[in-house]
Design a protein around this motif. Structure first.
Motif, PDB file in Angstrom:
ATOM      1  N   ASP A  56      26.886  24.098 -68.579  1.00  0.00           N
ATOM      2  CA  ASP A  56      25.537  24.622 -68.699  1.00  0.00           C
ATOM      3  C   ASP A  56      24.659  23.606 -69.408  1.00  0.00           C
ATOM      4  OD1 ASP A  56      23.417  26.410 -68.480  1.00  0.00           O
ATOM      5  OD2 ASP A  56      24.527  28.078 -69.354  1.00  0.00           O
ATOM      6  N   THR A  57      23.361  23.854 -69.394  1.00  0.00           N
ATOM      7  CA  THR A  57      22.388  23.034 -70.098  1.00  0.00           C
ATOM      8  C   THR A  57      21.321  23.974 -70.634  1.00  0.00           C
ATOM      9  OG1 THR A  57      20.883  21.145 -69.945  1.00  0.00           O
ATOM     10  CG2 THR A  57      21.044  22.562 -67.999  1.00  0.00           C
ATOM     11  N   CYS A  58      20.698  23.590 -71.730  1.00  0.00           N
ATOM     12  CA  CYS A  58      19.596  24.372 -72.276  1.00  0.00           C
ATOM     13  C   CYS A  58      18.762  23.463 -73.165  1.00  0.00           C
ATOM     14  CB  CYS A  58      20.104  25.587 -73.059  1.00  0.00           C
ATOM     15  SG  CYS A  58      21.057  25.198 -74.539  1.00  0.00           S
ATOM     16  N   VAL A  59      17.580  23.940 -73.534  1.00  0.00           N
ATOM     17  CA  VAL A  59      16.717  23.213 -74.453  1.00  0.00           C
ATOM     18  C   VAL A  59      16.766  23.956 -75.778  1.00  0.00           C
ATOM     19  CG1 VAL A  59      14.364  22.450 -74.947  1.00  0.00           C
ATOM     20  CG2 VAL A  59      15.241  22.364 -72.609  1.00  0.00           C
ATOM     21  N   THR A  60      17.111  23.231 -76.840  1.00  0.00           N
ATOM     22  CA  THR A  60      17.231  23.856 -78.159  1.00  0.00           C
ATOM     23  C   THR A  60      15.854  24.203 -78.714  1.00  0.00           C
ATOM     24  OG1 THR A  60      17.217  21.708 -79.263  1.00  0.00           O
ATOM     25  CG2 THR A  60      19.373  22.634 -78.672  1.00  0.00           C
ATOM     26  N   ASP A  61      15.840  25.187 -79.617  1.00  0.00           N
ATOM     27  CA  ASP A  61      14.586  25.568 -80.266  1.00  0.00           C
ATOM     28  C   ASP A  61      14.356  24.687 -81.492  1.00  0.00           C
ATOM     29  OD1 ASP A  61      16.265  26.559 -82.272  1.00  0.00           O
ATOM     30  OD2 ASP A  61      15.925  28.666 -81.767  1.00  0.00           O
ATOM     31  N   LEU A  68      28.366  20.406 -81.487  1.00  0.00           N
ATOM     32  CA  LEU A  68      28.016  21.694 -80.904  1.00  0.00           C
ATOM     33  C   LEU A  68      28.941  22.767 -81.444  1.00  0.00           C
ATOM     34  CD1 LEU A  68      26.136  22.942 -78.737  1.00  0.00           C
ATOM     35  CD2 LEU A  68      27.919  22.479 -77.076  1.00  0.00           C
ATOM     36  N   SER A  69      28.389  23.918 -81.779  1.00  0.00           N
ATOM     37  CA  SER A  69      29.211  25.033 -82.250  1.00  0.00           C
ATOM     38  C   SER A  69      28.610  26.343 -81.776  1.00  0.00           C
ATOM     39  CB  SER A  69      29.315  25.021 -83.775  1.00  0.00           C
ATOM     40  OG  SER A  69      28.037  25.193 -84.353  1.00  0.00           O
ATOM     41  N   THR A  70      29.433  27.380 -81.745  1.00  0.00           N
ATOM     42  CA  THR A  70      28.919  28.707 -81.423  1.00  0.00           C
ATOM     43  C   THR A  70      28.377  29.319 -82.706  1.00  0.00           C
ATOM     44  OG1 THR A  70      31.087  29.701 -81.773  1.00  0.00           O
ATOM     45  CG2 THR A  70      30.517  29.115 -79.513  1.00  0.00           C
ATOM     46  N   VAL A  71      27.501  30.286 -82.557  1.00  0.00           N
ATOM     47  CA  VAL A  71      26.902  30.969 -83.695  1.00  0.00           C
ATOM     48  C   VAL A  71      27.708  32.238 -83.961  1.00  0.00           C
ATOM     49  CG1 VAL A  71      24.806  32.068 -84.586  1.00  0.00           C
ATOM     50  CG2 VAL A  71      24.641  30.031 -83.127  1.00  0.00           C
ATOM     51  N   GLN A  72      28.225  32.344 -85.184  1.00  0.00           N
ATOM     52  CA  GLN A  72      29.049  33.498 -85.554  1.00  0.00           C
ATOM     53  C   GLN A  72      28.274  34.794 -85.343  1.00  0.00           C
ATOM     54  OE1 GLN A  72      30.364  33.409 -89.597  1.00  0.00           O
ATOM     55  NE2 GLN A  72      31.744  35.123 -89.339  1.00  0.00           N
ATOM     56  N   TYR A 132      23.169  15.379 -86.655  1.00  0.00           N
ATOM     57  CA  TYR A 132      23.989  14.915 -87.786  1.00  0.00           C
ATOM     58  C   TYR A 132      24.462  16.157 -88.512  1.00  0.00           C
ATOM     59  CZ  TYR A 132      21.546  10.576 -86.721  1.00  0.00           C
ATOM     60  OH  TYR A 132      21.045   9.493 -86.068  1.00  0.00           O
ATOM     61  N   ALA A 133      25.336  16.003 -89.490  1.00  0.00           N
ATOM     62  CA  ALA A 133      25.897  17.150 -90.200  1.00  0.00           C
ATOM     63  C   ALA A 133      24.816  18.048 -90.799  1.00  0.00           C
ATOM     64  CB  ALA A 133      26.855  16.684 -91.289  1.00  0.00           C
ATOM     65  N   ASP A 134      23.696  17.481 -91.214  1.00  0.00           N
ATOM     66  CA  ASP A 134      22.648  18.286 -91.837  1.00  0.00           C
ATOM     67  C   ASP A 134      21.308  18.241 -91.088  1.00  0.00           C
ATOM     68  OD1 ASP A 134      22.118  15.656 -92.384  1.00  0.00           O
ATOM     69  OD2 ASP A 134      21.729  15.926 -94.517  1.00  0.00           O
ATOM     70  N   THR A 135      21.328  17.788 -89.834  1.00  0.00           N
ATOM     71  CA  THR A 135      20.087  17.667 -89.054  1.00  0.00           C
ATOM     72  C   THR A 135      20.270  18.314 -87.685  1.00  0.00           C
ATOM     73  OG1 THR A 135      19.670  15.541 -90.138  1.00  0.00           O
ATOM     74  CG2 THR A 135      18.366  16.058 -88.174  1.00  0.00           C
ATOM     75  N   PRO A 136      19.565  19.440 -87.427  1.00  0.00           N
ATOM     76  CA  PRO A 136      19.671  20.058 -86.104  1.00  0.00           C
ATOM     77  C   PRO A 136      19.038  19.191 -85.021  1.00  0.00           C
ATOM     78  CG  PRO A 136      18.329  21.413 -87.607  1.00  0.00           C
ATOM     79  CD  PRO A 136      18.721  20.188 -88.343  1.00  0.00           C
ATOM     80  N   LYS A 137      19.556  19.322 -83.813  1.00  0.00           N
ATOM     81  CA  LYS A 137      18.995  18.614 -82.653  1.00  0.00           C
ATOM     82  C   LYS A 137      17.928  19.544 -82.083  1.00  0.00           C
ATOM     83  CE  LYS A 137      20.550  15.970 -78.670  1.00  0.00           C
ATOM     84  NZ  LYS A 137      20.117  14.664 -79.103  1.00  0.00           N
TER      85      LYS A 137
END
Length: 169
Positions: free
Chosen positions: A45-50, A83-87, A102-107
């Protein structure tokens, strides 16, 4: 090769990797497979992040998955991401993912590509299981054994018993 062809080829390779992983996982666990077999869906799949790096993914499993395996697909021209799923986001039709540059920077506000395998942890069957048939066990008389008398002599020593010698120091 054009950029679109590279992206398509990378997406295809990622989907093949997720599918192969799902097949290997299913094949490796077939020796002790549950009954009924778990419901599995694999896809790319593909999507655009918020603005926080999240996006919602639709799946066709039909039940809430218990496990989702993700594999990011990074086309040649794109930056890598984690990439990870949201609990707590799994439903019978969707789940949410979060991409991190990065570990502390969302894409943020970025198109991401990934493959996934969604597994329902309970059987996909909606029928009520039939309770097991119980029966009263038959009892048979077990013959009792009488002990066999034994005549065992006390052990004897073949070593001479030392006698104390006189004279102390």
């Amino acid at each position: 090769m054009g950029n679109k062809a590279r992206i398509a080829l990378a997406a295809l390779a990622g989907a093949a990797a997720v599918t192969a992983g799902a097949v290997a996982f299913a094949g490796a666990s077939s020796a002790a497979s549950p009954s009924p077999a778990p419901l599995v869906q694999t896809a790319q799949d593909t999507c655009v992040t918020d603005g926080a790096g999240y996006c919602t993914v639709s799946h066709g499993l039909g039940v809430t998955p218990g496990v989702i395996l993700l594999s990011p697909i990074t086309p040649d021209a794109a930056d890598g991401f984690m990439l990870s799923t949201v609990q707590g986001s799994y439903t019978a039709t969707t789940f949410r993912v979060r991409a991190m540059a990065y570990a502390d920077t969302p894409k943020v506000l970025s198109r991401i590509w990934f493959g996934y395998a969604a597994y329902a942890t309970t059987g996909a069957s909606t029928s009520t299981p039939t309770p097991p048939v119980t029966s009263t066990p038959r009892t048979t008389a077990t013959p009792t054994r009488t002990p066999t008398p034994s005549t065992t002599l006390p052990p004897t020593s073949s070593f001479p018993t030392p006698t104390p010698s006189g004279g102390g120091s």
